[in-house]
Structure formats: structure tokens, C-alpha cells
Design a protein around this motif. Structure first.
Motif, short mmCIF file in Angstrom:
data_model
loop_
_atom_site.label_atom_id
_atom_site.label_comp_id
_atom_site.label_asym_id
_atom_site.label_seq_id
_atom_site.Cartn_x
_atom_site.Cartn_y
_atom_site.Cartn_z
N SER A 30 19.64 -4.46 -8.28
CA SER A 30 19.14 -3.37 -7.68
C SER A 30 17.64 -3.83 -7.76
N PHE A 31 16.51 -2.91 -6.30
CA PHE A 31 15.38 -3.94 -7.04
C PHE A 31 14.15 -2.40 -5.84
N CYS A 32 13.09 -3.08 -5.88
CA CYS A 32 11.87 -1.87 -6.08
C CYS A 32 12.82 -0.25 -6.36
N MET A 33 12.74 -0.47 -7.67
CA MET A 33 13.62 1.25 -7.83
C MET A 33 12.22 2.38 -7.63
N CYS A 34 12.26 3.38 -7.42
CA CYS A 34 11.22 4.58 -7.24
C CYS A 34 11.65 5.70 -8.12
N PRO A 35 11.23 5.24 -9.29
CA PRO A 35 11.74 7.23 -9.99
C PRO A 35 10.61 7.88 -8.90
N GLY A 36 11.84 9.23 -8.94
CA GLY A 36 10.34 10.64 -8.24
C GLY A 36 10.25 9.75 -6.98
N GLY A 37 10.28 9.49 -6.46
CA GLY A 37 10.29 8.81 -5.08
C GLY A 37 10.94 9.87 -3.74
N PHE A 38 10.42 8.39 -2.92
CA PHE A 38 11.08 8.98 -1.33
C PHE A 38 11.58 7.33 -0.59
N ILE A 39 12.54 7.87 0.10
CA ILE A 39 13.06 6.36 1.22
C ILE A 39 12.15 6.53 2.13
N VAL A 40 11.67 5.81 2.83
CA VAL A 40 10.76 6.16 3.74
C VAL A 40 11.47 4.64 4.72
N PRO A 41 11.26 4.71 5.88
CA PRO A 41 11.15 3.88 7.71
C PRO A 41 10.46 2.61 7.25
N HIS A 99 2.11 1.42 -12.66
CA HIS A 99 2.83 1.18 -11.37
C HIS A 99 0.74 2.10 -10.68
N ILE A 100 0.88 1.94 -9.49
CA ILE A 100 -0.44 3.30 -9.13
C ILE A 100 -0.21 3.98 -8.22
N GLY A 101 0.61 4.11 -7.46
CA GLY A 101 1.30 5.36 -6.34
C GLY A 101 0.50 4.96 -5.25
N SER A 102 1.37 5.30 -4.20
CA SER A 102 1.29 5.27 -2.40
C SER A 102 -0.48 6.40 -1.98
N ASN A 103 -0.45 7.24 -3.34
CA ASN A 103 -1.19 8.40 -2.93
C ASN A 103 -2.50 7.07 -3.11
N LEU A 104 -2.34 6.79 -4.26
CA LEU A 104 -3.84 6.05 -5.17
C LEU A 104 -4.38 4.70 -4.45
N LEU A 105 -3.56 4.10 -3.53
CA LEU A 105 -3.53 2.24 -3.62
C LEU A 105 -4.07 2.58 -2.37
N PRO A 106 -4.24 3.92 -1.28
CA PRO A 106 -4.85 3.65 -0.31
C PRO A 106 -6.49 2.74 -0.46
N ASN A 107 -7.42 4.31 -1.43
CA ASN A 107 -8.26 3.93 -1.77
C ASN A 107 -8.84 3.06 -2.86
N THR A 163 0.89 -1.52 0.13
CA THR A 163 -0.26 -0.14 -0.09
C THR A 163 1.07 0.83 -0.21
N PHE A 164 2.05 1.40 0.74
CA PHE A 164 2.88 2.35 1.13
C PHE A 164 4.12 2.18 0.25
N SER A 165 4.62 1.70 -0.76
CA SER A 165 5.56 1.06 -1.60
C SER A 165 5.56 1.45 -3.18
N ASP A 166 4.58 2.44 -3.49
CA ASP A 166 4.34 2.99 -5.30
C ASP A 166 3.63 1.72 -5.86
N GLY A 224 11.12 1.75 0.17
CA GLY A 224 11.22 2.78 -0.88
C GLY A 224 9.78 3.02 -1.89
N MET A 225 9.14 4.54 -1.60
CA MET A 225 7.28 4.56 -2.55
C MET A 225 7.83 5.41 -3.10
N SER A 226 7.01 5.58 -4.03
CA SER A 226 6.39 7.17 -5.06
C SER A 226 5.26 7.86 -5.21
#
Length: 520
Positions: A319-330, A188-196, A149-152, A342-344
Motif C-alpha cells: 500500500s502507498f499513501c493511504m488516505c483514511p476518510g479521503g478522496f481519490i483525485v485526478p 497529517h495536516i489535511g488538504s483543506n489546511l495546507l494551502p494556507n 498541497t492536495f494530497s492529505d 489520494g487526498m483527505s
């Protein structure tokens, strides 16, 4: 007649339907007036040369319009009066797609999720980002939709032999995912759209007669002889079913420990560990799209991605789970560790690009942990790295970091470049903290990758530690035909946590396949 054709168009013409029709007419050798309709089936970029080309697959109506194509839908028949009941532990992609398939096949799923629903889960991300405090059952890994849900929401998969990939995409679109995932070569869908999207999938499960219970942590199994008949929750509730699908994801370490305590057969398997590597996105764009100095990416081009891989001393480095235009998250699940992922967002408009950079770990590489941890030696190996990262970061979720050039040279960085990682980084000797075999292979790999992508190991490249949750170090075995555990009947291991998937789509496919096995 209806024809399917492949075209290559210049980037500037790739979004112009009139250009599609003209190119289709030319390829088919007919006047443009005879082309009555075109429909996009597949879209991909060819950026190997400076002049980026777009590859299109089109359905073309010659002398007749194309038939109307309805948007994808999902439905299930009414459940029978006494349906088979399937307990599904985990509400990630494997569990949710298993639940939907159960309903399609006339079975009632009861989905149990230790975390919260997607809306409530969002609020629990703030403490880990701002205070460095992990809510251990509700975080980037646990909760509705799972880690995905929060990984791109990267959907690209090579798992085409595991089942109908197109149907997985259609189900996602039916629940609100963008239509373009049906045609993009690397969707890809995007972590902002996946929750819905996952909330809509939950709605379908409930409307069709299934159950979804949040904050319901499984702490024990109901075992009669060689049969699993249900589970026990932290609240003390016993939930029985005709079958139990275990789809807990790769971070539910308490489930592995519970299985080991119950003497349920487990196996060690390869996994991978490493770091997150981050670059400015304009650098990746320039390299991948062959841009001139100070030239900006064309507005029709997405943030560029990359993939690198090699083999060094019998271990993969990639490389693994490459996130262009993304963020590193805890991505930690306990407060004594630091884990990065990573997520985007759908727009992929962050000024940074990040990717896992990992090295394969074979079961024998974890033998030093076997005496104390037995079959769970791989988990102990992961955990040791995560605790070391916490200590090197100095507190909260601050991550230990190092410039790539300093990592290669074996020196602590004087400072770190800007990063998308909100908790921040602290200079640390990653080359001393990680196992020697990982460090040496990673150094060699970075030098090789720098030849492929000039500047990949340059001064602005940052390493943050550690990326440890690439996959499960444990496999829960199952029979090839029945997909049932070979010794504990009624247990159906499923998805990434069981060792049978490696991403959203492959987990979804495995969930559907396991549901079909239960029905059979």
C-alpha cells in the motif's frame, strides 16, 4: 523535578488531563498533589486488541510547574548587502524548505514555480474534476506547495537519519499547521489546511528578502563548460545564480528530457506503479478497531488507516499513501492521460478509505522502452500506462475500474461500487491493460492482504487505474558530501524529483540539507 514518562491509558481517559496527572503520580510513586503540571510529548494508538489503548509520553512537573513553552516560530537574519543568490526551481516542500534554510544561512533564494499560487491554483482544479480538462501547468501536481498541497499532508516519515524531523514540524506549525502534528505519532495536516500553510511560508520567504515567482516555467539551462550558472524561462528571461537547486518534483518530465538533451548525467532507478484501491471507511474501521457488527467507531478514534506489504517474485507489493476518510483525485498533468492519487481533509470524514496498491518496477523491467527512450525508459513505461488508462476510461478523466474480485478472476465488472472519485469510473479489464508481471503479483498480494484484513478483496473493494506517480523513475546523481552534481557544477539535485525523497517530510529535510551544502 521534571520527569518524562510513558503511559498507557484507556481510550476514554486519553483526553482527560486529570487522568494524566493521576496516572503520572501513580507511575512515579508520588501523591497526586505533588504533580504540578503535565505536558503531552507524544500520542499514539494501540489498536491491536478490541479494547483500544492510547500510548502517551508526558513531561511531568513534580513539586514544581513546568516551564512555559512558547509556540514554534521561524525567523531569519537580515540578508547581507551582497548575498549569495540561489535559484530554486520548484515550489514544493523541497524547494520551499530549501528557500527558508537559505535565508537562515544568509543566502537569497529566487524560487521559480511553473504553476500558480495556492489560491489561484484551487480554481484550476475545477476543470479537471468537472470537465476532465487538465490545465497542464496548474493542477494537482504543479503549483505552490507541489503535489503535497492536495494530497492529505501526511507527515509520517522514517527518514529520521536525514535531518531534524522535529524542526520541519515546528516550521509547519509556525506557519499555521495544527499544533497536534508535534505530538501525533502519525501526523497529517489535511488538504483543506495546507494551502494556507504554504501561503504563510511564501510570506516568510518574501519578508526575509527572498523571491517567489509563479507561472515561471524553466525551459533551458545556462551552461558554461562544466558549470550551471542559471536558467532560462518560457518568457525568455535569463535568471542567473551562484547555484541552482533543482527541486521540480517527480512529474516535471520536461525537465528530465531537457537534462537528457543537454547530456547531463542521469540514472535509472526503481519506482512503483499500480492502482488506487478504495473501500467504505466503516469497513476499514471495523477491521482495524475490531468492532462488532453495526458498531460505530468511538468518537475519540480517528478514521482507521492500514498498511500492507509483501514481496512476490523479487518485487515489492504494498500500500502507498493511504488516505483514511479521503478522496481519490485526478493527478494527470497532460490531457492524453489518466492518473489517480489520494487526498483527505483534516477531519478525514469522507465515507471512503483509499490507498495506492503498487508493485515495484526495477529498471530492467522498462528495457522494452530503452531503444526509443534511453535513460528515460521508466518515464515512457509510466506514460504508456497513463495513456492506456485514458483510452480505457473513455474520455475526460473518467478512470478505468474493476471490482477486486473480478480483477482476481480476470473478468470485467458488470458495474462498479460507489466511489469518492468525482470524474467517475468505467468498468474495464485492468488485468489486461497492466503488464502481466504487475497483474500477477498484485493478484497474489490481494489474496494475502485479504487474510490479514478480512474482506480486503471483498465485493465492495474497488480498483481504479492508474497510480503511476509514486516516485521518479530517474535519479539525478549528486556527490555524497557536496550534494552537487558530479559533472555539472552549480547544479544541486533535490527532493523527490531528483530521486532523494519520498514524501513531504523527507523532501523538506532534503531541501534543508541541500541549502546547507550550497552554503558550505
Amino acid at each position: 523535578m521534571i520527569e518524562t514518562i510513558d503511559l498507557i491509558l484507556p481510550l476514554e481517559a486519553s483526553e482527560d488531563e486529570a487522568a494524566w496527572k493521576a496516572a503520572a503520580a501513580k507511575k512515579l510513586g508520588v501523591p497526586a498533589s505533588r504533580v504540578k503540571g503535565v505536558r503531552l510529548l507524544k500520542h499514539s494508538l494501540d489498536a491491536r486488541q478490541r479494547a483500544v489503548k492510547v500510548q502517551l509520553r508526558l513531561e511531568v512537573g513534580v513539586d514544581e510547574p513546568l516551564a512555559f513553552e512558547a509556540a514554534p516560530t521561524w525567523s531569519a537574519p537580515a540578508l547581507p548587502s551582497q548575498p549569495k543568490t540561489v535559484v530554486i526551481v520548484g515550489c514544493g516542500p523541497a524547494g520551499m524548505f530549501a528557500a527558508l534554510r537559505c535565508l537562515e544561512l544568509g543566502m537569497k533564494p529566487i524560487v521559480l514555480e511553473r504553476g500558480k499560487d495556492a489560491s489561484a491554483r484551487r480554481f484550476d482544479l475545477a476543470p479537471i474534476l468537472r470537465q476532465g480538462t487538465v490545465i497542464e501547468d496548474s493542477n494537482y501536481c504543479f503549483g505552490e506547495g507541489g503535489a503535497g498541497t492536495f494530497s492529505d499532508g501526511k507527515l509520517y516519515t522514517r527518514a529520521t537519519k536525514r535531518g531534524p524531523v522535529a524542526r520541519v514540524y515546528e516550521i509547519l506549525v509556525a506557519h499555521g499547521a495544527p499544533q497536534r502534528i508535534l505530538t501525533d505519532a502519525h501526523p497529517h495536516i489535511g488538504s483543506n489546511l495546507l494551502p494556507n500553510v504554504v501561503k504563510a511560508m511564501r510570506g516568510s520567504i518574501l519578508e526575509a528578502g527572498g523571491e517567489v515567482r509563479f507561472q515561471t516555467k524553466v525551459v533551458d539551462f545556462l551552461i558554461d563548460g562544466d558549470r550551471l550558472r542559471g536558467v532560462v524561462t518560457a518568457a525568455g528571461d535569463e535568471i542567473a545564480g551562484d547555484a541552482v537547486i533543482l527541486a521540480t518534483g517527480h512529474s516535471a518530465r520536461d525537465i528530465y528530457r531537457l537534462l537528457a538533451e543537454k547530456k547531463v548525467l542521469l540514472e535509472r532507478k526503481p519506482f512503483a506503479v499500480g492502482v488506487r484501491i478504495e473501500h467504505p471507511q466503516p469497513f476499514i474501521d471495523a477491521q482495524q478497531y475490531h468492532l462488532k457488527k453495526d458498531e460505530e467507531r468511538h468518537e475519540l478514534l480517528p478514521a482507521a488507516r492500514y498498511a500492507v506489504a509483501t514481496k512476490i517474485d523479487d518485487r515489492g507489493v504494498h500500500s502507498f499513501c493511504m488516505c483514511p476518510g479521503g478522496f481519490i483525485v485526478p493527478a494527470s498533468t497532460e490531457n492524453d492521460e489518466v492518473v489517480v492519487n489520494g487526498m483527505s481533509l483534516a477531519r478525514r470524514d469522507s465515507p471512503f478509505a483509499n490507498s495506492g496498491l503498487v508493485v515495484t518496477v526495477e529498471p530492467e523491467d522498462t528495457d522494452s522502452f530503452s531503444k526509443e527512450h534511453g535513460i528515460l525508459s521508466g518515464i515512457a513505461y509510466q506514460k504508456a500506462l497513463e495513456v492506456a488508462a485514458k483510452q480505457a476510461g473513455g474520455g475526460g478523466q473518467v478512470a478505468p475500474g474493476q471490482r477486486v474480485a473480478d480483477f482476481i478472476q480476470g473478468r470485467i465488472s458488470a458495474d462498479l461500487p460507489k466511489t469518492s472519485y468525482f470524474p467517475g469510473g468505467k468498468p474495464a479489464p485492468l488485468h489486461e491493460i497492466m503488464p502481466k508481471g504487475i497483474v500477477e503479483r498484485m493478484r497474489t498480494g490481494l489474496k494475502l492482504f485479504d487474510r490479514k484484513i478480512r474482506g480486503y478483496a471483498g465485493k465492495e473493494a474497488l480498483l481504479l487505474g492508474f497510480e503511476t506517480r509514486t516516485s521518479s523513475p530517474v535519479r539525478i546523481p549528486r556527490e555524497d558530501e557536496t550534494l552537487e552534481h558530479p559533472e555539472l557544477h552549480g547544479l544541486y539535485p533535490c527532493g523527490e524529483g531528483a530521486g532523494y525523497a519520498g514524501g513531504i517530510v523527507s523532501a523538506a529535510l532534503d531541501g534543508r540539507r541541500v541549502a546547507e551544502a550550497v552554503a558550505g
